[in-house]
Write a protein that holds these residues in place. Structure first.
Motif, PDB file in Angstrom:
ATOM      1  N   SER A   1      35.859 -53.395 -21.972  1.00 32.87           N
ATOM      2  CA  SER A   1      35.669 -53.007 -23.379  1.00 32.87           C
ATOM      3  C   SER A   1      36.415 -53.954 -24.323  1.00 32.87           C
ATOM      4  CB  SER A   1      36.143 -51.568 -23.599  1.00 32.87           C
ATOM      5  OG  SER A   1      37.515 -51.448 -23.269  1.00 32.87           O
ATOM      6  N   GLY A   2      37.426 -54.655 -23.786  1.00 31.37           N
ATOM      7  CA  GLY A   2      38.200 -55.563 -24.633  1.00 31.37           C
ATOM      8  C   GLY A   2      39.627 -55.081 -24.844  1.00 31.37           C
ATOM      9  N   LYS A   3      40.078 -54.176 -23.975  1.00 33.21           N
ATOM     10  CA  LYS A   3      41.433 -53.613 -24.075  1.00 33.21           C
ATOM     11  C   LYS A   3      42.525 -54.674 -24.047  1.00 33.21           C
ATOM     12  CE  LYS A   3      41.646 -50.963 -20.534  1.00 33.21           C
ATOM     13  NZ  LYS A   3      40.273 -51.187 -20.146  1.00 33.21           N
ATOM     14  N   THR A   4      42.483 -55.509 -22.991  1.00 32.48           N
ATOM     15  CA  THR A   4      43.564 -56.471 -22.817  1.00 32.48           C
ATOM     16  C   THR A   4      43.568 -57.499 -23.950  1.00 32.48           C
ATOM     17  OG1 THR A   4      43.362 -56.112 -20.450  1.00 32.48           O
ATOM     18  CG2 THR A   4      44.605 -58.048 -21.129  1.00 32.48           C
TER      19      THR A   4
ATOM     20  N   ALA B   1      53.304 -53.882 -21.882  1.00 29.54           N
ATOM     21  CA  ALA B   1      53.462 -53.309 -20.544  1.00 29.54           C
ATOM     22  C   ALA B   1      52.135 -53.400 -19.809  1.00 29.54           C
ATOM     23  CB  ALA B   1      53.906 -51.851 -20.659  1.00 29.54           C
ATOM     24  N   ALA B   2      52.135 -54.058 -18.644  1.00 31.17           N
ATOM     25  CA  ALA B   2      50.904 -54.245 -17.871  1.00 31.17           C
ATOM     26  C   ALA B   2      50.740 -53.104 -16.876  1.00 31.17           C
ATOM     27  CB  ALA B   2      50.959 -55.592 -17.149  1.00 31.17           C
ATOM     28  N   CYS B   3      49.973 -52.093 -17.252  1.00 36.00           N
ATOM     29  CA  CYS B   3      49.812 -50.916 -16.374  1.00 36.00           C
ATOM     30  C   CYS B   3      48.450 -50.847 -15.719  1.00 36.00           C
ATOM     31  CB  CYS B   3      50.086 -49.649 -17.166  1.00 36.00           C
ATOM     32  SG  CYS B   3      51.822 -49.504 -17.605  1.00 36.00           S
ATOM     33  N   ASP B   4      47.703 -51.965 -15.689  1.00 31.05           N
ATOM     34  CA  ASP B   4      46.463 -51.983 -14.914  1.00 31.05           C
ATOM     35  C   ASP B   4      46.855 -52.339 -13.489  1.00 31.05           C
ATOM     36  OD1 ASP B   4      44.049 -52.326 -13.716  1.00 31.05           O
ATOM     37  OD2 ASP B   4      43.137 -53.407 -15.378  1.00 31.05           O
ATOM     38  N   ILE B   5      47.078 -51.280 -12.679  1.00 33.53           N
ATOM     39  CA  ILE B   5      47.639 -51.491 -11.344  1.00 33.53           C
ATOM     40  C   ILE B   5      46.583 -51.855 -10.296  1.00 33.53           C
ATOM     41  CG2 ILE B   5      49.695 -50.056 -11.622  1.00 33.53           C
ATOM     42  CD1 ILE B   5      48.079 -47.696 -10.626  1.00 33.53           C
ATOM     43  N   TYR B   6      45.317 -51.857 -10.712  1.00 33.24           N
ATOM     44  CA  TYR B   6      44.260 -52.098  -9.722  1.00 33.24           C
ATOM     45  C   TYR B   6      43.780 -53.541  -9.694  1.00 33.24           C
ATOM     46  CZ  TYR B   6      44.395 -47.112  -9.951  1.00 33.24           C
ATOM     47  OH  TYR B   6      44.844 -45.826  -9.935  1.00 33.24           O
ATOM     48  N   ARG B   7      43.901 -54.221 -10.816  1.00 36.68           N
ATOM     49  CA  ARG B   7      43.361 -55.575 -10.871  1.00 36.68           C
ATOM     50  C   ARG B   7      44.480 -56.571 -11.157  1.00 36.68           C
ATOM     51  NH1 ARG B   7      39.490 -57.274 -14.516  1.00 36.68           N
ATOM     52  NH2 ARG B   7      40.587 -56.096 -16.112  1.00 36.68           N
ATOM     53  N   PRO B   8      44.939 -57.287 -10.149  1.00 41.94           N
ATOM     54  CA  PRO B   8      45.990 -58.277 -10.370  1.00 41.94           C
ATOM     55  C   PRO B   8      45.597 -59.259 -11.473  1.00 41.94           C
ATOM     56  CG  PRO B   8      45.514 -58.049  -8.022  1.00 41.94           C
ATOM     57  CD  PRO B   8      44.505 -57.222  -8.739  1.00 41.94           C
ATOM     58  N   ALA B   9      44.282 -59.536 -11.572  1.00 43.13           N
ATOM     59  CA  ALA B   9      43.805 -60.475 -12.592  1.00 43.13           C
ATOM     60  C   ALA B   9      44.101 -59.959 -13.994  1.00 43.13           C
ATOM     61  CB  ALA B   9      42.298 -60.704 -12.434  1.00 43.13           C
ATOM     62  N   ALA B  10      44.106 -58.625 -14.140  1.00 44.86           N
ATOM     63  CA  ALA B  10      44.366 -58.041 -15.462  1.00 44.86           C
ATOM     64  C   ALA B  10      45.812 -58.296 -15.877  1.00 44.86           C
ATOM     65  CB  ALA B  10      44.074 -56.544 -15.438  1.00 44.86           C
ATOM     66  N   ILE B  11      46.721 -58.218 -14.895  1.00 42.45           N
ATOM     67  CA  ILE B  11      48.137 -58.481 -15.180  1.00 42.45           C
ATOM     68  C   ILE B  11      48.306 -59.946 -15.588  1.00 42.45           C
ATOM     69  CG2 ILE B  11      50.476 -58.513 -14.200  1.00 42.45           C
ATOM     70  CD1 ILE B  11      49.620 -56.205 -12.367  1.00 42.45           C
ATOM     71  N   ASP B  12      47.652 -60.826 -14.838  1.00 41.50           N
ATOM     72  CA  ASP B  12      47.737 -62.259 -15.164  1.00 41.50           C
ATOM     73  C   ASP B  12      47.168 -62.543 -16.548  1.00 41.50           C
ATOM     74  OD1 ASP B  12      48.810 -62.635 -12.693  1.00 41.50           O
ATOM     75  OD2 ASP B  12      46.940 -63.289 -11.743  1.00 41.50           O
TER      76      ASP B  12
ATOM     77  N   LEU C   1      48.005 -63.986 -22.271  1.00 40.05           N
ATOM     78  CA  LEU C   1      47.909 -63.644 -23.702  1.00 40.05           C
ATOM     79  C   LEU C   1      49.294 -63.494 -24.322  1.00 40.05           C
ATOM     80  CD1 LEU C   1      44.945 -61.063 -23.737  1.00 40.05           C
ATOM     81  CD2 LEU C   1      44.922 -63.453 -24.440  1.00 40.05           C
ATOM     82  N   GLY C   2      50.214 -62.849 -23.553  1.00 40.49           N
ATOM     83  CA  GLY C   2      51.579 -62.668 -24.037  1.00 40.49           C
ATOM     84  C   GLY C   2      52.225 -64.006 -24.344  1.00 40.49           C
ATOM     85  N   GLU C   3      52.017 -64.946 -23.429  1.00 44.23           N
ATOM     86  CA  GLU C   3      52.591 -66.279 -23.617  1.00 44.23           C
ATOM     87  C   GLU C   3      51.991 -66.960 -24.851  1.00 44.23           C
ATOM     88  OE1 GLU C   3      52.693 -69.722 -20.440  1.00 44.23           O
ATOM     89  OE2 GLU C   3      53.739 -67.884 -19.812  1.00 44.23           O
ATOM     90  N   GLN C   4      50.676 -66.788 -24.963  1.00 45.99           N
ATOM     91  CA  GLN C   4      49.950 -67.393 -26.088  1.00 45.99           C
ATOM     92  C   GLN C   4      50.483 -66.899 -27.441  1.00 45.99           C
ATOM     93  OE1 GLN C   4      45.761 -67.005 -25.170  1.00 45.99           O
ATOM     94  NE2 GLN C   4      45.232 -67.517 -27.271  1.00 45.99           N
ATOM     95  N   VAL C   5      50.773 -65.598 -27.521  1.00 51.23           N
ATOM     96  CA  VAL C   5      51.219 -65.064 -28.820  1.00 51.23           C
ATOM     97  C   VAL C   5      52.746 -64.945 -28.902  1.00 51.23           C
ATOM     98  CG1 VAL C   5      49.045 -63.826 -29.177  1.00 51.23           C
ATOM     99  CG2 VAL C   5      50.963 -62.598 -28.164  1.00 51.23           C
TER     100      VAL C   5
END
Ligand code: GDP
Length: 294
Positions: free
Chosen positions: A110-113, A133-144, A149-153
């Motif tokens: 949906s565009g959450k991250t 806080a990275a709480c998407d515990i199912y997709r390692p790619a989501a954490i990355d 994005l965190g680094e970018q901003v």
């Protein structure tokens, strides 16, 4: 792609010449055109009917102004109705607590991250210190993805890739933010491709544990009619505070904004219109009403 509604309505009004006000007969045809325009713009059918019934009541007996065409006048009545239906005015998010906690929920894709990164960037520009806080515990790619994005901003991301307990990660992120005297924590949660009981239980448990001052539901405006059903399911379970409508750079008129507001009675607070970190704006009902009608 879309016809101009005002022109269409003027055509429907072509027999109106010489009449001083809008009557039952000429409004019936035009209301049909308005309903079609709303459905074309992805407004839910039931909502479109309710809106047009209201417009019909409001326009009956109205004097036709000399300065504008009947079509333009009906478009104006419709725009005002849609604007008030979407709350009339812009509504801000609530940031309370130390740190203030914002919970982000929605389906996968949906565009959450992306939105989480954008909101962090926006709050940072307002001078607030933020942690993600990275709480998407199912997709390692989501954490990355969140880390990138965190680094970018320029905002720190709290993540525990080995931990499969979303509640615990969220709580620890908040404790860490507090220790670092950060003002806001934005919690990005896991989504699924479709609504799923386990996902709902998990997000509800996170919400219960961290008591956010703002829970935002993120929804893809391109999903049209489905967006309303998803919003309803999430709201029944999470009682969220506001909606983020994404992908408005796509070719949708954004009628989902109207249906969602009407069905769940929660304000839309942000719109996202691109993948770049600055493609985010607060939601203005009047502008959206204009966009929906074209
Ligand atoms: P999540 O699974 O809900 O976290 O969704 P993501 O943030 O990963 O977004 C899913 C895809 O949609 C990614 O490819 C994003 O780059 C893209 N995306 C997110 N927001 C927008 C937007 O407003 N416009 C467009 N065009 N793409 C978007």
């Amino acid at each position: 792609m879309f016809d101009n509604l005002s022109t269409k309505l003027d055509k429907a009004f072509k027999n109106l010449k010489g009449q001083g006000s809008i009557t039952e007969i000429n409004v019936a045809t035009t209301v049909k055109e308005i309903r079609r325009a709303l459905i074309d713009a992805d407004v839910n059918f039931k909502v479109a009917k309710e809106v047009t019934d209201e417009i019909k009541n409001k326009s009956l007996g109205q004097d036709i102004l000399i300065s504008v065409s009947p079509g333009q006048m009906l478009v104006k009545i419709t725009q005002d109705e849609l604007t008030s239906l979407m709350g009339g005015t812009q509504e801000n998010i609530v940031l309370e607590g130390n740190p203030a906690v914002i919970l982000i929920a929605g389906l996968q894709g949906s565009g959450k991250t992306t939105f989480t990164g954008k909101l962090a960037s926006r709050l940072k520009k307002e001078g607030k210190s933020v942690m993600l806080a990275a709480c998407d515990i199912y997709r390692p790619a989501a954490i990355d993805q969140l880390k990138v994005l965190g680094e970018q901003v320029g905002v720190e991301v709290y993540a525990e890739p080995e931990n499969k307990n979303a509640v615990e990660i969220a709580q620890k992120a908040i404790a860490e933010a507090k220790a670092q005297n950060k003002k806001v924590v934005i919690v990005d949660t896991a989504g699924r491709l479709a609504v799923d009981e386990q996902m709902m239980n998990e997000i509800a448990a996170v919400k219960d544990a961290i008591q956010p001052s703002e829970t935002l539901f993120v929804v893809d405006s391109m999903t049209g009619q489905d967006a309303v059903n998803t919003a309803k399911t999430f709201n029944d379970r999470l009682d969220f505070d506001g909606v983020v409508l994404t992908k408005l750079d796509g070719d949708t008129r954004g009628g989902a904004a109207i249906s969602i507001r009407k069905v769940v009675e929660k304000p839309i607070k942000f719109i996202s219109y691109g993948e770049k970190m600055d493609a985010l704006d607060v939601f203005y009902p009047e502008r959206m009403a204009q966009r929906v009608l074209g």
